[in-house]
Structure formats: structure tokens, C-alpha cells
Design a protein around this motif. Sequence first.
Motif, PDB file in Angstrom:
ATOM      1  N   SER A   1     -50.030 146.403 -22.681  1.00 31.59           N
ATOM      2  CA  SER A   1     -51.545 146.698 -23.141  1.00 31.59           C
ATOM      3  C   SER A   1     -52.446 146.988 -21.867  1.00 31.59           C
ATOM      4  O   SER A   1     -53.324 147.859 -21.559  1.00 31.59           O
ATOM      5  N   ILE A   2     -52.421 145.807 -20.918  1.00 33.02           N
ATOM      6  CA  ILE A   2     -53.257 145.760 -19.739  1.00 33.02           C
ATOM      7  C   ILE A   2     -53.065 146.964 -18.727  1.00 33.02           C
ATOM      8  O   ILE A   2     -53.615 147.272 -18.186  1.00 33.02           O
TER       9      ILE A   2
ATOM     10  N   LYS B   1     -51.343 149.647 -19.241  1.00 29.84           N
ATOM     11  CA  LYS B   1     -52.132 150.805 -19.918  1.00 29.84           C
ATOM     12  C   LYS B   1     -53.558 151.174 -19.597  1.00 29.84           C
ATOM     13  O   LYS B   1     -53.943 152.290 -19.140  1.00 29.84           O
ATOM     14  N   GLU B   2     -54.047 149.981 -19.783  1.00 30.73           N
ATOM     15  CA  GLU B   2     -55.590 150.059 -19.370  1.00 30.73           C
ATOM     16  C   GLU B   2     -55.938 150.377 -18.181  1.00 30.73           C
ATOM     17  O   GLU B   2     -56.921 151.321 -17.791  1.00 30.73           O
ATOM     18  N   VAL B   3     -55.159 149.897 -17.170  1.00 31.40           N
ATOM     19  CA  VAL B   3     -55.250 150.210 -15.738  1.00 31.40           C
ATOM     20  C   VAL B   3     -54.540 151.567 -15.319  1.00 31.40           C
ATOM     21  O   VAL B   3     -54.586 151.671 -14.242  1.00 31.40           O
TER      22      VAL B   3
ATOM     23  N   ARG C   1     -54.427 147.953  -8.633  1.00 30.75           N
ATOM     24  CA  ARG C   1     -54.440 147.969 -10.065  1.00 30.75           C
ATOM     25  C   ARG C   1     -53.616 147.084 -10.800  1.00 30.75           C
ATOM     26  O   ARG C   1     -53.977 146.474 -11.825  1.00 30.75           O
TER      27      ARG C   1
ATOM     28  N   ALA D   1     -54.692 143.802 -13.306  1.00 30.46           N
ATOM     29  CA  ALA D   1     -54.085 143.702 -14.419  1.00 30.46           C
ATOM     30  C   ALA D   1     -53.430 142.121 -14.699  1.00 30.46           C
ATOM     31  O   ALA D   1     -53.738 141.618 -15.584  1.00 30.46           O
TER      32      ALA D   1
ATOM     33  N   GLU E   1     -57.244 137.104 -20.240  1.00 21.23           N
ATOM     34  CA  GLU E   1     -58.574 137.571 -20.492  1.00 21.23           C
ATOM     35  C   GLU E   1     -59.511 136.434 -19.950  1.00 21.23           C
ATOM     36  O   GLU E   1     -60.117 135.783 -20.685  1.00 21.23           O
TER      37      GLU E   1
ATOM     38  N   LEU F   1     -62.624 149.844 -12.817  1.00 19.04           N
ATOM     39  CA  LEU F   1     -61.854 148.596 -13.544  1.00 19.04           C
ATOM     40  C   LEU F   1     -62.542 147.332 -13.776  1.00 19.04           C
ATOM     41  O   LEU F   1     -62.794 146.740 -14.625  1.00 19.04           O
TER      42      LEU F   1
ATOM     43  N   GLN G   1     -65.496 147.855 -16.314  1.00 17.44           N
ATOM     44  CA  GLN G   1     -65.109 147.599 -17.500  1.00 17.44           C
ATOM     45  C   GLN G   1     -64.726 146.250 -18.023  1.00 17.44           C
ATOM     46  O   GLN G   1     -65.281 146.017 -19.148  1.00 17.44           O
TER      47      GLN G   1
ATOM     48  N   ARG H   1     -66.815 144.199 -20.896  1.00 21.25           N
ATOM     49  CA  ARG H   1     -66.259 143.255 -22.088  1.00 21.25           C
ATOM     50  C   ARG H   1     -66.790 141.819 -21.880  1.00 21.25           C
ATOM     51  O   ARG H   1     -66.269 140.948 -22.715  1.00 21.25           O
TER      52      ARG H   1
END
Lengths: 301, 218
Positions: B120-121, B123-125, B145, B149, B155, B179, B182, B186
Motif C-alpha cells: 500500500s505505501i 503504491k502511494e509513492v 521514495r 515509504a 504511520e 510526498l 502528503q 495526513r
Amino acid sequence: MMRRLFYFAGKGFRSVRDSPGISLLTAGTVGATLFVAGLYVMALQNLEGLALIWGRTATLTAYIDDAVPPEGREPLRARLEAFEQVEHAVLVSPIEALERFKARGASAAALVEGVSEEILPASIELQLEGGFADLTAVEKLALQTRELPGVTDVDYGQQELERLQTLLDLLRMGGLIAGILIAIATAFIVSNTIRLTVYARRDEIIILRLVGATNGFIRTPYLFEGLIWGLAGGGASALMMWLADVSLAPQISIAVANVVGGLNIHLFNLEVAGILVVAGVFLGVFGSGLAVGRFIDQETS
Amino acid sequence: MIQLFHVYKTFSGDQQALVDITMEIEKGEFVYLAGASGAGKSTLLKLMFCALRPTRGQLLVNGRNVARLGTKAIAYLRRNIGVVFQDFKLLPRLTVEENVAIAREITGAPRRDIRRQTYSILKEVGLAHKLHQLPPRLSGGEQQRVAIARALVNEPQILLADEPTGNLDEERSAEIMGLLEQANNRGTTVVVATHDRNLLESANRRVITLEDGRVAER
């Protein structure tokens, strides 16, 4: 808990697989040093066997009083043979004693030329069960024999026996000291070799610390790695001992047969092999823990 | 979130890296630490993630005085602090996925969760398609990146970045800063040390400037 254990074991196995050169070097160091230590232990065991054989050839001689008539000698022999430590007792008459003396050489024969056939006392030679390995037991038996009516004196080569006992004590003490020295040297060599492997992975340790790994998390895979190296090294040393036993021991036994008959040289037994494997595991785990612990301490300070 | 009270850091030979630093970084803030090389930016970040201890003064991270924390407590605190470096600090023999997963593995999370969160992370980066690549085969921007990640996969409440764009061109730098923005959006508190003037001028954020180990401007 089990999941964590499998995770650490997996990491340990993977590290070994990914660094075959370093793993071979470490296991090889453990194996070679344990092989030397194992050879020393086996050499000591063989020397003790040698001393035991020498001890078995020794006899205790009880000299019979001249006042005891010839027919009274046999009951005395039987009585001595009945002692627990005595394997068998042999009666030596004055005539036999004289013959043995003459057999020592021409000068000995000339010395007793023309003397009475009964110049030497009758005696009883005692062969002991288990030889003369236990000096205290031999001394006790000598005292018991000397107190028997009809026995004038007892000779069991006290001085030679004491020398043999001293030699055995020295060998055992030497073995203990050498064993301790070899263990310290081995631990030192293994720890330094493992330090090299830990140093080679310092980046990984630094990153693990950075992301919040505890010291235990960092250390445990290395302990598993040390366990694998130790098992491999200990196993290899046991294998080398077995190979030496199969290929060299029979030749050594033949070579020493002229000096000590009946001595079978052994360079391997299961007990020593087991100790080598356990020692290898201990060295691997302890050396690894020590090396990674030192590295972590340096990084923390 | 991060509070410093009269913090000093002196290295051997009486070399003063930080002198009487007092500052506060609020929860959810995005702060730049600016200053020339040797001004003390990296030392200040190292104090914040407990790689160094202050010689004098008090440093509180998330309300905890780091000078009083033991080795284990520091390890647990770091799981709440993501760190990104100029030189990426990736393990070259581990894949992209493994480099990121390492930060989750130390928490003892189940393997399935680790794989899901790592994917998931990444994919985010924008690196989900490079899961099984080794870092040396990636570009500098991609490696950074991956490092981001790894810093974000747990988190964390705080993200510290030491010259994160120092080795990158303008376009890649913008991606990396995007990034970090972002993450801040959050709710993550972000502290970036940089001496890149363009970066500082283009961002409308609080800048704390260090000069010879002292706070020169806030």
C-alpha cells in the motif's frame, strides 16, 4: 512467540545462505579449533590407557618366612588369591627364584655359583585386578599382605608406582590447563571471526536501530546464525576426528605395538564427538552474542 | 510535539555543535531547518530521533524527555519517528519490498499485514511495480521514495528528513517534497533540514535558520 522464533531462525538461515564465504570461514574456524582440542582429549585418553597397561604389568611380591615349611606355602598363596583386588597369585619357590636370578646374565649367575639352592626366599607374586591404577588400593593391599603370618616383607615397586601415579596426575592436570587455554583461545578466535561478520553487516544493524528495532531483535538472528555455524563447525570437527580414527589410528597402533603391546589407539568416540558438537554450538552462540553485543554497545555509546 | 529548552550539544575537543537552542514544533506542523553546512541542522535532527543525546538542556519528543529514556524505550519511540536521509540508507541486498517491510517486521506485525501495508505505501509513492527490484537498480529519486515509504510505513507521528533532495534534480526534488506534503496533510509532523534556497523560497512554511549552532531566525 513461535512465529517470532521462526522469523528469527529464518533470518539466521538466510544470512548464512547469503554469505557463504563468511559462514564457511566462521564454521571452519570453529571446526579447526575444536578438532585440535578433540585431538588433545583423545591423546590424553590414549596416554591414560597406556599408563593403565603399564600398571597392569606390575606385580606385588610377598616374601615368605623361611620358617614356613614348603607345604605351608600353598595355603598362604590361596589365602592371598582370595583377596578382592587380587586376580591371581603365583607361588615362586626358592629354586625358581634362583633360576630367575641366574637368567639375568652371566655375572648374576657367577655371583650365585655354588651357593645353596635355597639361598633366596620363597615368594608369592600377586597380579591385581585393574592393575596399579589406584595407588591407595595397592598400598592398602600391601599392608594387609604384610600383616599375614608367614609373610616377612612385601615389594610392589613403590617408587616406580609413585612415578607412574605422578605422571598420570601431571597428564590430567596438564590436560585440564591445556583444555582451559584451548577453550579461551578458541572463544577468542571465534569471537573475532564473528566480529568480522557482524562488522560486514554494520549497515543493516544501523538501519534496524534507526527504524526502532530493540537490541534483542537485532541480536537474536545473529544468535541463530552462531548456532548454525557452531553446529556445522562442531559437526565438522567430529567428522574429522572420525576420519582420523579410521585412517590414522590403526597405523599408530601398529607403530607403537613394539613398545606397548595391546594398546589400541582411538581418535574418536561418541562421547567426545557429542562434546565437540555441544562446544561448537556454545562457542557459536556465545561468540556471536558477544560480537554483536559489543557492536551494539559501541553504536549506542 | 517536539520541544527543546536551552539545548547544547558539544562533541569531543569542545566543538560546540548546538548552543542554547530553545524551540517548539507543534503537532501537525511542517517546519524547515535551514542553514549552511555545519550550522547544526543534522545534529539537531539526530537529537530529535535520539541518535545523540543533548550535552545540556531538555529535549521532549511527544512529551517524553529523551535524556531519561533507556535503550528499549528509545527503540519504541523511534517507531513513531520516520527518518529520511540524503544518502537514502537502503540495504542494497534486500529488495524494495524487504527494505520497506523491515520497519514493520520489528513491530512483530503478522506477515500478511506487513505485505499488505508495504504494498500500500509503495503504491502511494508510485513504486508498486518495483517491489522486487534491488535498490542499486533504481534511480536516485526512486531510492529516496523507497526511503520515504520505509519512514512512513509505520504511520509515524513525526517525519524527519535530512537534506532529502540533496542528491536529486529539480523535478525529482519536487516529487519528494510532494510526498512529504502528503504525509503532513495526513497529520504527520514534518521537519526537513535543507540548505536549498529554492526549496525554502517556494514553500510557504515556517523556517528555523541555524547559524554556527545557534538559532538565527525563526
